[in-house]
Scaffold this motif. Structure first.
Motif, PDB file in Angstrom:
ATOM      1  N   LEU A 278       3.265  14.852  -8.774  1.00 60.70           N
ATOM      2  CA  LEU A 278       4.477  14.427  -9.496  1.00 60.70           C
ATOM      3  C   LEU A 278       4.199  13.229 -10.406  1.00 60.70           C
ATOM      4  CD1 LEU A 278       7.215  14.680  -6.708  1.00 60.70           C
ATOM      5  CD2 LEU A 278       6.982  16.141  -8.722  1.00 60.70           C
ATOM      6  N   GLN A 279       3.302  12.348  -9.965  1.00 61.21           N
ATOM      7  CA  GLN A 279       2.987  11.157 -10.763  1.00 61.21           C
ATOM      8  C   GLN A 279       2.158  11.509 -12.001  1.00 61.21           C
ATOM      9  OE1 GLN A 279       4.247   8.082  -9.513  1.00 61.21           O
ATOM     10  NE2 GLN A 279       5.160   9.589  -8.134  1.00 61.21           N
ATOM     11  N   TYR A 280       1.287  12.497 -11.835  1.00 61.84           N
ATOM     12  CA  TYR A 280       0.368  12.844 -12.932  1.00 61.84           C
ATOM     13  C   TYR A 280       0.577  14.307 -13.305  1.00 61.84           C
ATOM     14  CZ  TYR A 280      -1.660   8.542 -11.180  1.00 61.84           C
ATOM     15  OH  TYR A 280      -1.836   7.249 -10.761  1.00 61.84           O
ATOM     16  N   ARG A 281       1.796  14.665 -13.596  1.00 60.75           N
ATOM     17  CA  ARG A 281       2.171  16.058 -13.767  1.00 60.75           C
ATOM     18  C   ARG A 281       1.531  16.704 -15.006  1.00 60.75           C
ATOM     19  NH1 ARG A 281       7.937  17.903 -12.133  1.00 60.75           N
ATOM     20  NH2 ARG A 281       8.289  15.681 -11.985  1.00 60.75           N
TER      21      ARG A 281
ATOM     22  N   VAL B 197       0.847  -1.199   0.000  1.00 58.31           N
ATOM     23  CA  VAL B 197       0.000   0.000   0.000  1.00 58.31           C
ATOM     24  C   VAL B 197       0.881   1.246   0.000  1.00 58.31           C
ATOM     25  CG1 VAL B 197      -1.766   1.292   1.265  1.00 58.31           C
ATOM     26  CG2 VAL B 197      -1.806  -1.203   1.284  1.00 58.31           C
ATOM     27  N   GLN B 198       0.569   2.158  -0.893  1.00 57.81           N
ATOM     28  CA  GLN B 198       1.300   3.434  -0.944  1.00 57.81           C
ATOM     29  C   GLN B 198       0.308   4.575  -0.781  1.00 57.81           C
ATOM     30  OE1 GLN B 198       4.923   4.443  -1.847  1.00 57.81           O
ATOM     31  NE2 GLN B 198       3.857   6.084  -0.752  1.00 57.81           N
ATOM     32  N   TYR B 199       0.466   5.347   0.288  1.00 53.65           N
ATOM     33  CA  TYR B 199      -0.335   6.566   0.418  1.00 53.65           C
ATOM     34  C   TYR B 199       0.301   7.626  -0.479  1.00 53.65           C
ATOM     35  CZ  TYR B 199      -2.009  10.988   2.237  1.00 53.65           C
ATOM     36  OH  TYR B 199      -2.527  12.256   2.340  1.00 53.65           O
ATOM     37  N   MET B 200      -0.538   8.388  -1.179  1.00 51.37           N
ATOM     38  CA  MET B 200      -0.005   9.405  -2.090  1.00 51.37           C
ATOM     39  C   MET B 200      -0.365  10.802  -1.583  1.00 51.37           C
ATOM     40  SD  MET B 200      -0.236   7.855  -5.890  1.00 51.37           S
ATOM     41  CE  MET B 200      -1.971   7.789  -6.140  1.00 51.37           C
TER      42      MET B 200
END
Lengths: 177, 158
Positions: free
Chosen positions: A52-55, A42-45
């Motif tokens: 940064l992931q969906y720039r 599990v990664q909390y964003m």
């Protein structure tokens, strides 16, 4: 020199350090645990991390959701999540349907003693050779945000016992822009 | 001269004894045992699934109770339906109970392995009360420690 000291005191980080911090298993936002025959990651964003992931998308202000990715893989390396413990094609289709839609109902966040349902659910199905599958999830934000939240996965596929995973959101650094 | 040799021999012997003791202790490793029944009974996941099973049993019992009045009227068909349902429910409960027990043990075994690795154990024995461990000093009983660890993990702690 003063800028470096100031940055250190205000806990801001450059992009690569920030990403490294958020994805480090030691810092509480990224948790991996075994659940029966599966490994759940599990990664909390945090908002900066998501940005940064969906720039390529415009940055949302006052987003009322909290975002997570959940990656599940069978412990047996060469078995895909969809095919694991499946007897025939009908069961495979049921499993596929379950993870495409119904799995969303088996997920919730517990925060301040309140259960928050999963309101945004996306099952990623990339064409790759990995045996893991990733789900992008969003839950409503609690009005009184807590440092500790618990993701509860109550899926029959993973076993009879619910999978509880605590996320600790304290001391998240800011991204230096 | 003899006195010096004697003292040296004494220190050599003492050093060898200490080294030997440490080597032996290291070879014996860290041991502990758990009483399986205690770990099973006190595991929070077991208590949760026990409640879930009880809920299913109550639902089944209520369904059967509501059919009983129809059975009392005595038609052959209603008696057959009642009997069929009763058998079906009993089978479902048995299957569920077996599944829950299997999943609980899977989780306990997994967490005991994690506990052993984290705490540096070489061996953790399971005392089942059937002779697999005939005796163990209470000093080596780590059941409560293991229960605390497993329950913390169950609640989602790291």
């Amino acid at each position: 020199m003063l800028w470096v000291i100031g940055a250190a005191c205000s806990n801001t980080m450059d992009e690569s350090s920030f990403v490294q911090w958020v994805t480090d298993y030691e810092n509480g936002l990224h948790v991996r645990r075994e659940a029966g025959d599966y490994i759940v990651d599990v990664q909390y964003m945090p908002e900066d991390f998501k940005w940064l992931q969906y720039r390529d998308q415009p940055r949302q202000q006052d987003d009322q959701l909290q975002y997570y990715t959940v990656t599940i893989q069978p412990k047996i390396d060469d078995m895909d999540l969809i095919d694991f413990n499946i007897q025939n094609e009908a069961e495979r289709q049921q499993r596929l349907y379950y993870f495409s839609y119904s799995f969303q109902n088996d997920l919730m966040i517990e925060e301040n003693g309140q259960a928050l349902p999963c309101v945004l659910y996306h099952f990623e199905r990339p064409a790759d050779m990995k045996n893991s599958r990733t789900f992008l999830l969003a839950f409503e934000k609690h009005p009184q945000a807590s440092q500790d939240v618990r993701l509860v996965i109550n899926s029959r596929v993973l076993g009879s016992l619910p999978v509880n995973i605590k996320i600790n959101k304290s001391n998240i650094p800011a991204l230096a822009l | 001269m003899n006195k010096i040799i004697g003292t040296l021999c004494f220190f050599l012997a003492a050093t060898m004894a200490v080294v030997g003791y440490l080597l032996l202790k290291n070879k014996q490793g860290k041991h502990g045992y758990v009483v399986n029944e205690i770990v099973f009974e006190k595991f929070a996941g077991k208590i949760k699934l026990e409640d879930a099973l009880r809920e299913v049993e109550t639902k089944h019992r209520n369904a059967l109770d509501s059919l009983e009045s129809a059975v009392a009227s005595g038609t052959t068909e209603s008696v057959a339906v009642y009997q069929h349902l009763r058998e079906q429910y009993a089978q479902d409960e048995q299957r569920l109970s077996a599944q829950y027990t299997e999943d609980i043990w899977k989780e306990i075994n997994q967490q005991i392995v994690a506990f052993g690795k984290e705490q540096g154990y070489d061996f953790i024995y399971g005392a089942t009360g059937n002779g697999s461990l005939m005796y163990g000093s209470e000093a080596f009983d780590i059941s409560e420690e293991v229960v605390d660890y497993i329950n913390a993990k169950y609640e989602g702690e790291k």
